[in-house]
Design a protein around this motif. Structure first.
Motif, PDB file in Angstrom:
ATOM      1  N   GLU A 182       0.835  -1.151  -0.150  1.00  0.00           N
ATOM      2  CA  GLU A 182       0.052  -0.218  -0.148  1.00  0.00           C
ATOM      3  C   GLU A 182       1.008   1.365   0.044  1.00  0.00           C
ATOM      4  O   GLU A 182       2.096   1.270   0.784  1.00  0.00           O
ATOM      5  CB  GLU A 182      -0.963  -0.237   1.255  1.00  0.00           C
ATOM      6  N   GLU A 183       0.338   2.315  -0.668  1.00  0.00           N
ATOM      7  CA  GLU A 183       1.100   3.407  -0.780  1.00  0.00           C
ATOM      8  C   GLU A 183       1.592   4.120   0.646  1.00  0.00           C
ATOM      9  O   GLU A 183       2.390   4.965   0.784  1.00  0.00           O
ATOM     10  CB  GLU A 183       0.517   4.461  -1.952  1.00  0.00           C
ATOM     11  N   TYR A 184       0.566   3.879   1.610  1.00  0.00           N
ATOM     12  CA  TYR A 184       0.833   4.521   2.934  1.00  0.00           C
ATOM     13  C   TYR A 184       1.916   4.040   3.549  1.00  0.00           C
ATOM     14  O   TYR A 184       2.689   4.754   4.471  1.00  0.00           O
ATOM     15  CB  TYR A 184      -0.392   4.661   3.638  1.00  0.00           C
ATOM     16  N   ILE A 185       2.166   2.730   3.143  1.00  0.00           N
ATOM     17  CA  ILE A 185       3.550   2.115   3.824  1.00  0.00           C
ATOM     18  C   ILE A 185       4.796   2.681   3.187  1.00  0.00           C
ATOM     19  O   ILE A 185       5.752   3.035   3.774  1.00  0.00           O
ATOM     20  CB  ILE A 185       3.561   0.595   3.705  1.00  0.00           C
ATOM     21  N   ALA A 197       4.868   5.662   1.964  1.00  0.00           N
ATOM     22  CA  ALA A 197       5.285   6.904   2.396  1.00  0.00           C
ATOM     23  C   ALA A 197       5.683   7.027   3.735  1.00  0.00           C
ATOM     24  O   ALA A 197       6.441   7.897   3.985  1.00  0.00           O
ATOM     25  CB  ALA A 197       3.542   7.535   2.362  1.00  0.00           C
ATOM     26  N   HIS A 241       1.368   0.744  11.442  1.00  0.00           N
ATOM     27  CA  HIS A 241       0.852   0.895  10.226  1.00  0.00           C
ATOM     28  C   HIS A 241       0.557  -0.361   9.543  1.00  0.00           C
ATOM     29  O   HIS A 241      -0.779  -0.674   9.148  1.00  0.00           O
ATOM     30  CB  HIS A 241       1.733   1.738   9.118  1.00  0.00           C
ATOM     31  N   ASN A 299      -3.592  -2.511  10.050  1.00  0.00           N
ATOM     32  CA  ASN A 299      -4.409  -2.783   8.945  1.00  0.00           C
ATOM     33  C   ASN A 299      -4.594  -4.117   8.565  1.00  0.00           C
ATOM     34  O   ASN A 299      -4.825  -4.581   7.289  1.00  0.00           O
ATOM     35  CB  ASN A 299      -3.998  -2.080   7.702  1.00  0.00           C
ATOM     36  N   PHE A 359       2.648  11.958  -2.851  1.00  0.00           N
ATOM     37  CA  PHE A 359       2.359  10.801  -3.616  1.00  0.00           C
ATOM     38  C   PHE A 359       1.225  11.080  -4.555  1.00  0.00           C
ATOM     39  O   PHE A 359       0.352  12.070  -4.441  1.00  0.00           O
ATOM     40  CB  PHE A 359       1.900   9.492  -2.662  1.00  0.00           C
ATOM     41  N   GLN A 360       1.053  10.102  -5.465  1.00  0.00           N
ATOM     42  CA  GLN A 360       0.073  10.433  -6.719  1.00  0.00           C
ATOM     43  C   GLN A 360      -1.505  10.292  -6.162  1.00  0.00           C
ATOM     44  O   GLN A 360      -2.369  11.033  -6.393  1.00  0.00           O
ATOM     45  CB  GLN A 360       0.559   9.157  -7.864  1.00  0.00           C
ATOM     46  N   ASP A 361      -1.443   8.935  -5.247  1.00  0.00           N
ATOM     47  CA  ASP A 361      -2.879   8.745  -5.010  1.00  0.00           C
ATOM     48  C   ASP A 361      -3.192   9.089  -3.418  1.00  0.00           C
ATOM     49  O   ASP A 361      -2.985   8.480  -2.508  1.00  0.00           O
ATOM     50  CB  ASP A 361      -3.015   7.172  -5.233  1.00  0.00           C
ATOM     51  N   ALA A 374      -4.614   6.292  -1.512  1.00  0.00           N
ATOM     52  CA  ALA A 374      -3.849   5.318  -0.993  1.00  0.00           C
ATOM     53  C   ALA A 374      -2.859   5.559  -0.137  1.00  0.00           C
ATOM     54  O   ALA A 374      -2.198   4.751   0.742  1.00  0.00           O
ATOM     55  CB  ALA A 374      -3.269   4.301  -2.162  1.00  0.00           C
ATOM     56  N   SER A 375      -2.261   6.976  -0.133  1.00  0.00           N
ATOM     57  CA  SER A 375      -1.077   7.369   0.619  1.00  0.00           C
ATOM     58  C   SER A 375      -1.218   7.587   2.159  1.00  0.00           C
ATOM     59  O   SER A 375      -0.220   8.099   2.841  1.00  0.00           O
ATOM     60  CB  SER A 375      -0.420   8.149  -0.413  1.00  0.00           C
ATOM     61  N   LEU A 376      -2.581   7.681   2.629  1.00  0.00           N
ATOM     62  CA  LEU A 376      -2.780   8.009   3.764  1.00  0.00           C
ATOM     63  C   LEU A 376      -3.147   6.748   4.775  1.00  0.00           C
ATOM     64  O   LEU A 376      -4.308   6.104   4.109  1.00  0.00           O
ATOM     65  CB  LEU A 376      -3.919   9.099   4.029  1.00  0.00           C
ATOM     66  N   ASN A 377      -2.845   6.493   5.773  1.00  0.00           N
ATOM     67  CA  ASN A 377      -3.227   5.316   6.408  1.00  0.00           C
ATOM     68  C   ASN A 377      -4.703   5.299   7.007  1.00  0.00           C
ATOM     69  O   ASN A 377      -4.946   6.365   7.694  1.00  0.00           O
ATOM     70  CB  ASN A 377      -2.170   4.967   7.760  1.00  0.00           C
ATOM     71  N   PRO A 378      -5.564   4.540   6.601  1.00  0.00           N
ATOM     72  CA  PRO A 378      -6.899   4.722   7.068  1.00  0.00           C
ATOM     73  C   PRO A 378      -7.245   4.939   8.416  1.00  0.00           C
ATOM     74  O   PRO A 378      -8.304   5.049   8.834  1.00  0.00           O
ATOM     75  CB  PRO A 378      -7.816   3.690   6.041  1.00  0.00           C
TER      76      PRO A 378
END
Ligand code: ATP
Ligand code: MG
Lengths: 299, 334, 322
Positions: free
Chosen positions: A189-192, A194, A209, A213, C99-101, C104-108
């Motif tokens: 996932e992109e937040y990882i 990040a 993180h 999840n 980031f682009q998305d 997706a780039s923030l931990n929900p």
């Protein structure tokens, strides 16, 4: 910006929930809507209450024997009858709830801790360590689970605690694989990405993180596994490899009473019913959670 | 497909080796002196020494393991401590009994489970559906040893319909050819004996089949529900085909994959459940063999019994995996 | 000219693709294949190219999220591929990414406050109270409000989320920000707002940007210089004015002609590229672009062109300018 607004916002920040708490909130929201899950939770709660307040609920002690009332059928005095030592079966079942729930919860918590640990390491670090851990899981899963428990107990010696340890070990790969596959998904996932990009260390990434999840399926599986852990513990008790008489473990009670089934079927009927009921409770709860949280997990 | 099969076969090697290591470790993991544990505290030092020697416990660990591995590969499963018999020759009759029981249980589970699942899905939310799913829920939550005891009580003791113990009457001996009595009696043309064997099979097989039946019914139902919603079912319905045929013909074909998976997985439960079922019904299978060995601390028998059962489990899974590929070419093998 | 903030030389990333039973390397994907450029302090370098040409891979190698196969990266004169862990930590603070998305780039499972606060915790900046004050300050800075801190990402729109991502990147006062297609997931109307925000922030904090995008129109206003990538290589790099007015490389020309032209006086012929982008596992021999190039010559399929400096300081890699 005025001072008061700032203070208000700061206070809100203090109240903010951590990642795990937010995951739990989500659970509760999904859970409330699911009727079978609520019924299951009700049953589970019922047994928890029995276990916690056993001393106040049970009319008699665990081992209060009375030879004069051996194998008496259910009556107003002995709701579920008495066993071959004249012990009150209802009381013993109530105390038995303590044992079964303890085994169920502790075994599953143990499996979750070690399974998660191994699963995270395998999934997060990959490569060689992943191969080693995954093969280890494969090997443990290559044994029918009750058989592996029996093997472990035959080494450790028969007792309820050893049965608990055995059941915990046997279920480690169940959670290990589950967590590993979740970690593999979440890791991408992109937040990882990040998180790594701001220079975060592995430990923090994993705990803040990845785990929050990855935990939904673990909780679902954990609930369902409490059910099988209780069943397995009863099975081991029945085979003489778990709790030992006079412990009021339900499987052990069944095995001690089976010879009286012809004359006193209640001695066999009720401990078994207790097992079925508590297991149904956990199964309902687990199924409900799964449906509510992740319909795709349905086998 | 071929390269997948080869790959899958190669992956079996570490798993099987790991299994032998774990089984080998059983006897070494016993805290304290294994020989003392096996023989009990009253054993003479001489007896302990002899047992150590006969089990090879006085040699270095790796030597012991390789000897053990070599023995297994050449078909030597050790000697029973209890009665000095060769386990390899003892194990087949027991194994055959378990295979017969498990096979019948699996047939029951598949036939009942699949049909219940199909009807439940077809008549979704009907009384039948609810009843079937509640029964299935109880089925998966049932301690099978308890169910076995209740069966014995109801059908043997109270109603006296069926025998509750063993594979045969005490007075009859089936001439063992394959040790699968259903086949043996037929080969001998002993139809009365065949019927007797069937009657002995019914109760334990039902007990053993309970959990797999319930799981297969649930699985079939959910995969059928998906299939029933799909386009070609609607097309078939529009063509005026009778619902019964639509459901069985089209749907079953497509629901097969998940069912195959469960069957593969359930074999483990079945083989594991055999030990409980066999104990209750005095079924002289490998489960009872191991159970009795446990009572006598007959570790070589425990080890070999566990190894053989697990080996079968692994192989069944291997085969279902390959079948999976045959039935569903859409699956990509990596 | 002063020392550039970032200097990238001959950067490569090859991915081996394994196949067969024994996992032999059957082919190699050349995701990035020898990229060099510099970025000066306070400027914005745009990197443009079609999907799959290796822009993100380049950006992520600079962040050291991906280890380069070859090449060097110098940040403030230090070779960041060969420095100690503690020095790398400092670089990680100085270089941040957007980031682009934004979905997706923030931990929900994290609140916005904790998302923005986390980089400060990681780099040990400030105490709890200071960090939270800074979170509020940052939220206002990117056009949100302090009370948003306790909300979760799913409660925000795409544009707002991207602002959160920007606030997170700013939290540790970085020098260089790599923005990987920061607006391409957003509605057109929101795009320019976010672009303006990025420009304002740049002026305010003297930030340096590497701005990745897949079409030239987005980078036009924000970039001082633009590099155009094709199949893992930079084919042309120059200041944006001359690149837009007078593109040299045929690929740049093609990309530009696809951009709607606001100036009606300039009527460029649209150049439609034939064929698809070749796979980076099997780049064409010679110039990677030759099979789609409208002006390809014989030599193009035989020899790889090298980067050449034009009179005006622009760099082009094309046999036309041999
Ligand atoms: N882990 C990997 N293994 C193999 N190939 C990869 C891997 N990561 C990226 N690639 C390949 O490298 C090439 C460049 O990828 P990259 O993500 O850098 O492209 P991009 O220019 O950012 O594209 P986009 O505009 O779609 O984001 C692509 O062809 C991609 O398929
Ligand atoms: Mg990209």
């Amino acid at each position: 910006m005025s001072q008061s607004v700032q203070n208000g916002a700061a206070k809100d920040l203090v109240k903010e929930k951590g990642p795990l708490a937010s995951a739990l909130t989500d659970f509760w929201r999904a859970f409330r809507k699911n009727k079978p899950a609520i019924v299951g939770a009700g049953i589970v709660l019922f047994f928890i209450v029995l276990a916690v307040f056993a001393r106040f609920i049970a009319p008699q002690g665990i081992n209060d024997q009375n030879i004069n009332i051996r194998l008496e059928p259910p009556s107003a005095q002995h709701w579920l009858g008495t066993d071959d030592f004249g012990r009150d079966i209802f009381s013993r079942i109530v105390f038995g709830a303590q044992l079964s729930l303890r085994v169920g919860f502790l075994a599953v918590i143990g499996s979750i801790i070690f399974g998660t640990l191994l699963g995270v390491i395998a999934g997060y670090f990959g490569k060689f360590i992943d191969t080693v851990i995954s093969r280890f899981f494969d090997i443990l899963l290559a044994f029918p689970s009750i058989l592996l428990s029996i093997a472990i107990v035959s080494v450790l010696g028969p007792s309820l605690n050893n049965a608990l340890v055995a059941i915990a070990i046997v279920n480690v790969p169940v959670f290990g694989r589950l967590v590993r596959s979740r970690v593999l998904t979440v890791k991408e996932e992109e937040y990882i990405v990040a998180a790594r990009s701001i220079g975060m260390g592995n430990t923090r990434i994993i705990f803040n993180h990845i785990l929050p999840n990855s935990f939904a399926p673990v909780i679902v599986q954990g609930t369902l596994n409490i059910a099988t852990a209780i069943l397995d513990a009863a099975g081991l008790g029945f085979l003489g490899m778990g709790a030992q008489p006079p412990q009021p473990e339900w499987g052990t009670m069944l095995s001690a009473s089976r010879q009286y089934i012809t004359n006193a079927p209640w001695t066999v009927l009720f401990p078994g019913l207790a097992i079925v009921l508590v297991v149904v409770g956990f199964n309902l709860m687990g199924d409900g959670l799964r449906d509510a949280l992740d319909p795709r997990m349905k086998n | 497909m071929l390269s997948y099969s080869v790959k899958r076969l190669l992956m079996l090697v570490p798993v099987l080796l790991g299994m032998t290591i774990i089984v080998f470790a059983i006897i070494h993991a016993i805290p304290g002196n294994p020989a003392l544990t096996i023989l009990g505290t009253k054993a003479t030092p001489e007896a302990i020494h002899n047992l150590n020697q006969s089990l090879g416990l006085d040699q270095p660990l790796y030597v012991q393991y390789f000897t053990y591995l070599k023995n297994i590969l050449s078909g030597h499963l050790g000697t029973s401590i209890q009665d000095n018999t060769s386990i390899a020759s003892e194990i087949w009759p027991h194994l055959a009994a378990t295979i017969e029981l498990s096979f019948v249980a699996m047939v029951i589970a598949v036939v009942v489970g699949i049909n219940a699942g199909i009807i439940s899905a077809w008549k979704q939310n009907s009384v039948f559906d609810y009843a079937a799913m509640i029964i299935a829920l109880i089925g998966v939550s049932m301690p099978i040893f308890w169910l076995g005891l209740l069966e014995q009580w109801a059908f043997s003791v109270k109603l006296n319909w069926l025998p509750s113990i063993g594979r045969t009457d005490i007075i009859t001996t089936v001439q063992p050819i394959t040790n699968l009595y259903l086949i043996d009696t037929l080969l001998e043309g002993q139809f009365a004996q065949f019927w007797m064997v069937v009657r002995h099979l019914i109760l334990p097989a039902i007990a053993l089949a309970t959990i797999p039946t319930a799981i297969i019914a649930r699985m079939t139902r959910s995969s059928m529900l998906e299939v029933l919603k799909s386009d070609y079912i609607r097309t078939a319905k529009a063509k005026g085909e009778h619902m019964f045929w639509i459901v069985y013909k089209y749907a079953l074909k497509n629901a097969f994959i998940p069912i195959l998976t469960v069957i593969g997985l359930q074999t483990g439960l079945l083989l594991g459940g055999a030990i409980l079922t066999e104990t209750i019904f005095g079924w002289p299978g490998i489960g009872l063999y191991v159970y009795n060995a446990i009572q006598y601390r007959d570790y070589p028998v425990i080890q070999s019994g566990i190894l053989v059962i697990s080996f079968i489990f692994v192989m069944v899974n291997f085969i279902t995996d390959l079948l999976y590929g045959l039935f569903d070419p859409r699956i990509k093998y990596r | 000219m002063s020392e550039p903030l970032l200097k990238v030389e001959n950067l490569k990333k090859y991915y081996p693709i394994k196949g067969g039973i024994f996992g032999k390397v059957s082919e190699t994907v050349r995701a990035v294949d020898g990229v060099s450029f510099t970025v000066n302090e306070g400027e914005t370098l745009g990197i443009v190219g079609e999907s799959g040409c290796g822009k993100s891979t380049t950006g992520r190698m600079i962040m050291r999220l991906i280890e380069p196969t070859e090449g060097s990266i110098q940040f403030e004169g230090k070779d960041i591929l060969n420095i100690s862990k503690s020095e790398m930590r400092k670089v990680r603070k100085d270089v941040q990414m957007i980031f682009q998305d934004p979905y997706a780039s923030l931990n929900p499972r994290q609140t916005v406050g904790s998302i923005i606060e986390e980089p400060m915790i990681v780099h040990g900046l400030g105490d709890r109270k200071e960090r939270r004050e800074r979170v509020e300050e940052l939220l206002e800075l990117v056009g949100l409000s302090a009370y948003h801190a306790k909300r979760y990402p799913h409660q925000f729109s795409g544009g707002q989320r991207q602002r959160i991502g920007i606030a997170r990147a700013l939290a540790v006062r970085p020098k260089l920000i790599i923005a990987d297609e920061p607006v391409s997931a957003l509605d057109v109307s929101v795009q320019s707002q976010v672009l303006n925000l990025l420009q304002d922030l740049q002026k305010k904090f003297n930030l340096t940007y590497i701005f990745i995008a897949h079409d030239l129109s987005v980078v036009r206003h924000i970039s001082n210089r633009v590099g155009v990538m094709y199949l893992g290589k930079i084919v042309e790099i120059s200041d944006s004015e001359s690149l837009y007015d007078n593109p040299k490389h045929p690929y740049t020309k093609a990309l530009l002609s696809a951009v709607p032209i606001p100036d009606p006086d300039k009527t460029a012929d649209r150049i439609i590229l034939s064929g698809d982008v070749p796979s980076p596992a099997h780049p064409p021999a010679g110039c990677a672009f030759h099979d789609r190039c409208p002006v390809a010559m014989d030599i193009c399929s035989k020899e790889k062109p090298v980067m050449k400096e034009m009179e005006d300081g622009r760099l082009v890699s094309c046999h036309l300018y041999d």
